[in-house]
Enzyme design. Sequence first.
Site, PDB file in Angstrom:
ATOM      1  N   LYS A 183       0.837  -1.209   0.000  1.00  0.00           N
ATOM      2  CA  LYS A 183       0.000   0.000   0.000  1.00  0.00           C
ATOM      3  C   LYS A 183       0.868   1.253   0.000  1.00  0.00           C
ATOM      4  O   LYS A 183       0.539   2.261  -0.646  1.00  0.00           O
ATOM      5  CB  LYS A 183      -0.926  -0.003   1.223  1.00  0.00           C
ATOM      6  N   ASN A 187       0.866   4.098  -2.910  1.00  0.00           N
ATOM      7  CA  ASN A 187       0.709   5.533  -2.699  1.00  0.00           C
ATOM      8  C   ASN A 187       1.865   6.314  -3.319  1.00  0.00           C
ATOM      9  O   ASN A 187       1.671   7.439  -3.796  1.00  0.00           O
ATOM     10  CB  ASN A 187       0.600   5.843  -1.208  1.00  0.00           C
TER      11      ASN A 187
END
Length: 472
Positions: A183, A187
Site C-alpha cells: 500500500k 501511494n
Amino acid sequence: MTEQNFGVIGLAVMGENLVLNIERNGFSVAVYNRTPTRTQEFMADRAQGKNIVPTYSIEDFVKALERPRKILVMVKAGKPVDLVIDQLKPLLEPGDMIIDGGNSLYEDTDRRVADLESTDLRFIGMGVSGGEEGALNGPSLMPGGTKEAYQEIEPIVTKIAAQVDDGPCVTYIGPKGAGHYVKMVHNGIEYGDMQLIAEAYDLLKNVAGLSNEQLHEVFAEWNATDELNSFLIEITANIFKKKDDINTDGFLVDYILDAAGQKGTGRWTVVNSLELGVPIPTIAAAVNARIMSSFKDERVAASRVLSGPQGKFDGDVKSFVNQVRDALYCSKMCSYAQGMALMGKASADFGYHLNLGEIARIWKGGCIIKAGFLGKIKHAYDENPTLPNLLLAPEFKQSILDRQSAWRQVLSTASLMGIPVPAFSASLDYFDSYRRDRLPQNLTQAQRDYFGAHTYERTDKPRGEAFHADWF
C-alpha cells in the site's frame, strides 16, 4: 444480544463506509468509536435500519462479537493504533484477530504481527485504497500477515472488494507487514501519477493556452484511450468542468491554492528506496514537488525578482497536445516501473514473496491508481515473474521507444518556456540512465579512490576485484 460477525473501531468517513459495505454484503457488524456522539449520529442516519449494533465501551464492543472475533481498526496511523491494540489485548481470546486498515508504516505492522501472533492472537495489516467511494462500493484491499489469518477473513474481504473481470480486487499479499508495504508503494506510484498529470495540465494551460473547457475535452479524450484510461485521468477531466460556487463566473480549480498536502506515505516510499538502493526518481520528484508547492509565500516573493523566459509558444497546438499525451504515457510507465522494481527488491530482502502480477491485478479496480494498462502489467509479470524492469516487457518497450521523440520534445519546450516539469524530467532521466550501458560514475569512483582510497573495479577484470591507484 445476537453476536455480530464483524467489528469496526473508528467511524470517520472511511470507517463508516466500510461498515456499510460489509453490512450490505451480508455480514452483521458491531461498531465502536472513541467519541460516543459520532456513533449516535451514524446510527441515527446512515446505519438506520441496518444490521449494525452500536457499542459505547470497548468491553461491550468485544462482547458483541462472535468468536473468533474479527476487528477492523480504522484510526490514525502510529500511536493511536497501538493504543487501540493495548485496549483490546486484555479482552481478546486466542484466535481472535485485529485488522489495521489504516496507512500504517510497514515496519510498525511487522512489529505488531510478531507481538500479537506470539500471544495466540492474529493480526493483519491491510492496505485499503479507493477513498470514500471505494470504501463504500468496493475498494482494492492489500492484506498482509500470516496466511492462516488471511484465510479467516477471506470470505468477507472477497465480497467487499471491488470486482473486476478476473476476480475481486484482493489477494493475500504476504507475511508480516507486506500488505502495508505494498500500500505504501501504491501511494508512492499515486504521488508520481498525480504529479505527472499536474505537469501535463501546466503545459497544456500555460504553454498551449487551453481553456478549462478545452482541458476537460482533452482529458476526457485521453481517458477513452487504452493507454491513459484511469481513475485519476477521469476525475481530472471532471475537475475542469466544475464551476466555482463563490465566484460563479469562474471554475473552482482556478481558485484552489497551489500548495499540496501529504500524509507521509510518499515520503516513506522514497526513504525506503534509498535504504534498499532502488532508484525511484519520478516518485521522489513528485514528493519534492509537493514540498516545493508548500513554500507559497517564498515563491510569490521570488516571482517578483527572479525572471524566466518571456517567449510565446508558436507551435501547432494540436500536435503539442498529442506530444504531451505521449510524454505522459511514457512517464507514467516509468513511475510504475520504479514502484514495481522497488517491491521486487523488498520482496527479496524482507521475505515477502510478492506476486507482482497479482498485485497489478488487484489494482485494476477500486483503487486510486486503477488504470487500463494494469492488465498489461499483470500479463508482463505473469509471462516473466523475474522481469527485472517493466520497461523491458514487450507490452511497453516498443510503445516507449516509439514515443520517446515526442517525450523529448515536450521537455525541450518546457525548458525553453520556463515551465517546471520535475516528474517528466525525472522519468526521462530514469529511462536514459537505464538504457545506457555506460554512465559517468567511472569518474565518481576515480574521485572516491583519489580522496578516500575507496577502490574501484576495472572493465577489463572480473567483477568484484578491487583496485587502488597511486594518484599522487
